[in-house]
Design a protein around this motif. Structure first.
Motif, PDB file in Angstrom:
ATOM      1  N   VAL A 148       0.750  -1.139  -0.137  1.00 59.96           N
ATOM      2  CA  VAL A 148      -0.011  -0.038   0.037  1.00 59.96           C
ATOM      3  C   VAL A 148       0.848   1.282  -0.018  1.00 59.96           C
ATOM      4  O   VAL A 148       1.877   1.356   1.003  1.00 59.96           O
ATOM      5  CB  VAL A 148      -0.910  -0.020   1.143  1.00 59.96           C
ATOM      6  CG1 VAL A 148      -1.721   1.278   1.223  1.00 59.96           C
ATOM      7  CG2 VAL A 148      -1.944  -1.082   1.136  1.00 59.96           C
ATOM      8  N   ALA A 149       0.614   2.077  -0.955  1.00 62.33           N
ATOM      9  CA  ALA A 149       1.445   3.384  -1.194  1.00 62.33           C
ATOM     10  C   ALA A 149       1.340   4.251   0.257  1.00 62.33           C
ATOM     11  O   ALA A 149       0.001   4.404   0.729  1.00 62.33           O
ATOM     12  CB  ALA A 149       1.049   3.928  -2.262  1.00 62.33           C
ATOM     13  N   PRO A 150       2.331   5.053   0.647  1.00 61.03           N
ATOM     14  CA  PRO A 150       2.189   5.734   1.622  1.00 61.03           C
ATOM     15  C   PRO A 150       1.276   6.995   1.404  1.00 61.03           C
ATOM     16  O   PRO A 150       1.093   7.464   0.172  1.00 61.03           O
ATOM     17  CB  PRO A 150       3.672   6.193   2.084  1.00 61.03           C
ATOM     18  CG  PRO A 150       4.500   5.989   0.849  1.00 61.03           C
ATOM     19  CD  PRO A 150       3.760   4.655   0.059  1.00 61.03           C
ATOM     20  N   GLU A 151       0.890   7.756   2.270  1.00 61.53           N
ATOM     21  CA  GLU A 151       0.144   8.981   1.820  1.00 61.53           C
ATOM     22  C   GLU A 151       1.071   9.960   1.851  1.00 61.53           C
ATOM     23  O   GLU A 151       2.051  10.069   2.773  1.00 61.53           O
ATOM     24  CB  GLU A 151      -0.959   9.128   3.189  1.00 61.53           C
ATOM     25  CG  GLU A 151      -0.300   9.573   4.624  1.00 61.53           C
ATOM     26  CD  GLU A 151      -1.587   9.544   5.723  1.00 61.53           C
ATOM     27  OE1 GLU A 151      -2.208  10.875   5.487  1.00 61.53           O
ATOM     28  OE2 GLU A 151      -1.689   9.091   6.613  1.00 61.53           O
ATOM     29  N   ILE A 152       1.148  11.056   1.027  1.00 65.78           N
ATOM     30  CA  ILE A 152       1.939  11.750   0.690  1.00 65.78           C
ATOM     31  C   ILE A 152       1.525  13.271   0.813  1.00 65.78           C
ATOM     32  O   ILE A 152       0.421  13.587   0.031  1.00 65.78           O
ATOM     33  CB  ILE A 152       2.707  11.643  -0.671  1.00 65.78           C
ATOM     34  CG1 ILE A 152       3.383  10.418  -0.646  1.00 65.78           C
ATOM     35  CG2 ILE A 152       3.558  12.871  -1.003  1.00 65.78           C
ATOM     36  CD1 ILE A 152       3.881  10.038  -2.338  1.00 65.78           C
ATOM     37  N   HIS A 153       1.981  14.183   1.559  1.00 67.66           N
ATOM     38  CA  HIS A 153       1.393  15.402   1.737  1.00 67.66           C
ATOM     39  C   HIS A 153       2.468  16.560   1.707  1.00 67.66           C
ATOM     40  O   HIS A 153       3.282  16.811   2.421  1.00 67.66           O
ATOM     41  CB  HIS A 153       0.835  15.698   3.186  1.00 67.66           C
ATOM     42  CG  HIS A 153      -0.175  14.704   3.476  1.00 67.66           C
ATOM     43  ND1 HIS A 153      -1.305  15.058   3.744  1.00 67.66           N
ATOM     44  CD2 HIS A 153      -0.471  13.399   3.994  1.00 67.66           C
ATOM     45  CE1 HIS A 153      -2.305  14.224   3.903  1.00 67.66           C
ATOM     46  NE2 HIS A 153      -1.541  13.004   4.173  1.00 67.66           N
ATOM     47  N   PRO A 154       2.768  16.910   0.449  1.00 67.93           N
ATOM     48  CA  PRO A 154       3.890  17.926   0.095  1.00 67.93           C
ATOM     49  C   PRO A 154       3.522  19.154   0.446  1.00 67.93           C
ATOM     50  O   PRO A 154       4.567  19.857   0.832  1.00 67.93           O
ATOM     51  CB  PRO A 154       3.866  17.933  -1.513  1.00 67.93           C
ATOM     52  CG  PRO A 154       2.815  16.939  -1.852  1.00 67.93           C
ATOM     53  CD  PRO A 154       1.982  16.604  -1.035  1.00 67.93           C
TER      54      PRO A 154
END
Length: 546
Positions: free
Chosen positions: A412-418
């Motif tokens: 499962v891909a991580p959550e990314i918050h740029p």
């Protein structure tokens, strides 16, 4: 089930990307040392990898690319950002646009000044020179004979790229013959990582020769799922390959080189991260280190798109007749537009003359594409009209984001918050950069080729309209870094020797260790980080070098 066969190596390197290929190749120069290199992707024997302009085909390729997306980002008006990341031998060096930029000396000097001895530009220059095979004007700054081919493209660039440089000079920016030399500032033809008309990636430059050595074992399609520990010492890696679970023991060290997304992801899956957040996902904490996944940085940018009154690459790469002609030329000579990046020229300039160094990167492409869906750009499907683009990005964004696993499942891909544009000064810089684009476009050397400005259009002149356009059209430039930050403070993840703080036998070596992002494309600094890491490991372990 767990594979019962015992596996071990002196060093286990996770990730055969821009830095991991370097680490594995350099460590195996000592014949008494054996290295296992694990790569989640495949071999990269693909036209989209080998042919330089083929990166358009790799841009959304499911077998070559992790194809990450950020969470909806407020700075982008709630849009998600697409993040292509290499899932193949060579990592992102196998799918990127090949633009070779070291960065500014001040970038690395600031790393050293922040408490990271050995990371000033003077310290790192030998590694940059060591990795290069630069086919260009020789100087004390450049290297010859290294694993990565680097070439100037001035003789092969499109006529409009020459016009862009002339316009940049007329607008007051000096023409810099080598932005990777004594000084980065000015407008230039970009240098690209190719050799003999083929992409020069970390896999082709470092790994391919190293694979002849008996002390290197490479496993592809090997997804690292977690690190193995004995107390506070990392002793190996668990990974999945072809439906089976395997474990490999590291007699000396594990080196994580999985990149700015996957290195922090693997640490978090292994229990190194924010203990509270990990516990909520059912992951037992080995070390409470909230800095893992924090400090996320990236370059963002946008293009102004112009219709031209003369032929551009659109006229070659759009019709089948043009593609066939370009293909036959490439097969016969390894030359022509298919041997290049479409980012042919650009530069590094100051948005304000009072700044002490460049803060804006320019891009010029003699091609345009206005109808590509997000995440599905295809360089071989340009606009039906003759067009070109002038783009910008900010070199040193102040905005900081974060990423975190959202499941204990490693697939499962991580959550990314740029958190793009969360620092107001980033937006101010980009607004100021639009004036630079238009000032260059107004110079007769390039203005004579312009039929009209298509995006955002000449009516976009007020700050409000420009800000709205930036939020609507800006994209990632695909340079994520900083998520396993190097530093002396307790919040940093690794120390100046790239050792994970609080854990023995474990280092991180890739762009995730950058304390702050460097000016320009970050593949060259990522490869350099691999060289530096290998040197540190050899020093600490008393290994021979080749």
């Amino acid at each position: 089930m767990v594979e019962a066969l015992a596996k071990e190596a002196d060093y286990v390197v996770v990730g055969a990307g821009s830095a991991g290929c370097v680490v594995a190749a350099r460590l195996t120069e000592d014949p008494s040392t054996d290295v296992a290199l694990l790569e989640a992707g495949g071999s990269g024997r693909s036209l989209w990898v080998q042919m330089p302009i083929g990166y358009g085909g790799a841009f959304y390729h499911p077998k070559l690319n992790w194809r990450y997306y950020s969470e909806p980002d407020e700075g982008f008006g709630g849009r998600k950002a697409y993040w292509p990341r290499g899932r193949v031998l060579g990592g992102s060096s196998a799918i990127n646009a090949m633009v070779y930029v070291r960065g500014q000396a001040g970038d690395f000097d600031s790393w050293a000044e922040a408490g990271n001895p050995g990371w000033s530009y003077a310290d790192l220059l030998p590694f940059f020179r060591q990795m290069e095979d630069y086919v260009g004007r020789p100087s004390e700054w450049r290297g010859r004979g290294g694993p990565i081919g680097v070439r100037d493209i001035d003789s092969a660039a499109h006529p409009l790229a020459h016009a862009f440089l002339a316009a940049g000079s007329a607008a007051g920016y000096r023409v810099n013959p080598d932005y990777n030399g004594a000084d980065q500032e000015g407008v230039s033809f970009f240098q690209i990582t190719t050799r003999g008309g083929l992409r020069s990636s970390a896999a082709s430059g470092y790994l391919r020769p190293a694979r002849r050595r008996r002390n290197l074992r490479v496993e592809t399609d090997a997804l690292a799922t977690r690190l193995l520990f004995e107390g506070r010492r990392c002793v190996g890696v668990e990974y999945r390959r072809h439906g089976n679970v395997h474990r490999i023991h590291a007699r000396r060290e594990v080196i994580l080189s999985a990149g700015a997304v996957n290195s922090p992801q693997i640490l978090q899956l292994s229990g190194i991260g924010d203990a509270t957040r990990l516990a909520a996902l059912g992951i037992e904490a080995v070390l409470d280190r909230p800095g893992v996944g924090a400090n996320l940085q990236d370059h963002i940018g946008f293009d102004y798109i112009y219709e031209a009154n003369r032929p551009t690459l659109n006229d070659i790469l759009r019709p089948w007749s043009g593609r066939i002609g370009a293909g036959l030329r490439y097969l016969a000579t390894r030359d022509g537009p298919l041997s290049l990046s479409v980012n042919q020229a650009g530069g590094f300039v100051r948005s304000d003359p009072d700044r002490d160094r460049p803060n804006i990167q320019l891009y010029f492409s003699p091609l345009s594409y206005t109808r590509a869906a997000p995440g599905k750009r295809r360089l071989l499907s340009p606009d039906v009209f003759s067009g070109f683009m002038i783009g910008v990005s900010n070199c040193h964004p102040k905005s900081r984001g974060w990423l975190h696993v959202k499941s204990a499942d490693p697939t499962v891909a991580p959550e990314i918050h740029p958190r793009y544009l969360s620092a107001p000064e980033d937006l101010d810089e980009l607004v100021a950069a639009t004036a630079i684009i238009r000032r260059i476009a107004e110079q007769p050397q390039i203005a004579s080729a312009i039929a009209r400005e298509i995006r955002p259009g000449p009516e976009t002149t007020t700050r409000e309209a420009i800000v709205e356009d930036i939020r609507r059209r800006a994209t990632s430039i695909y340079h994520p870094c900083g998520t396993c930050r190097m530093g002396p403070d307790p919040e940093a993840v690794v120390d100046a020797r790239l050792r994970v703080k609080g854990i023995a036998g474990l280092r991180v070596a890739d762009a995730s260790i950058f304390p702050t992002i460097t000016a320009g494309n970050i593949n060259a600094p990522s490869i350099m980080t691999g060289e530096k890491a290998a040197s540190l490991i050899r020093e600490d372990q008393g290994l021979q070098s080749g």
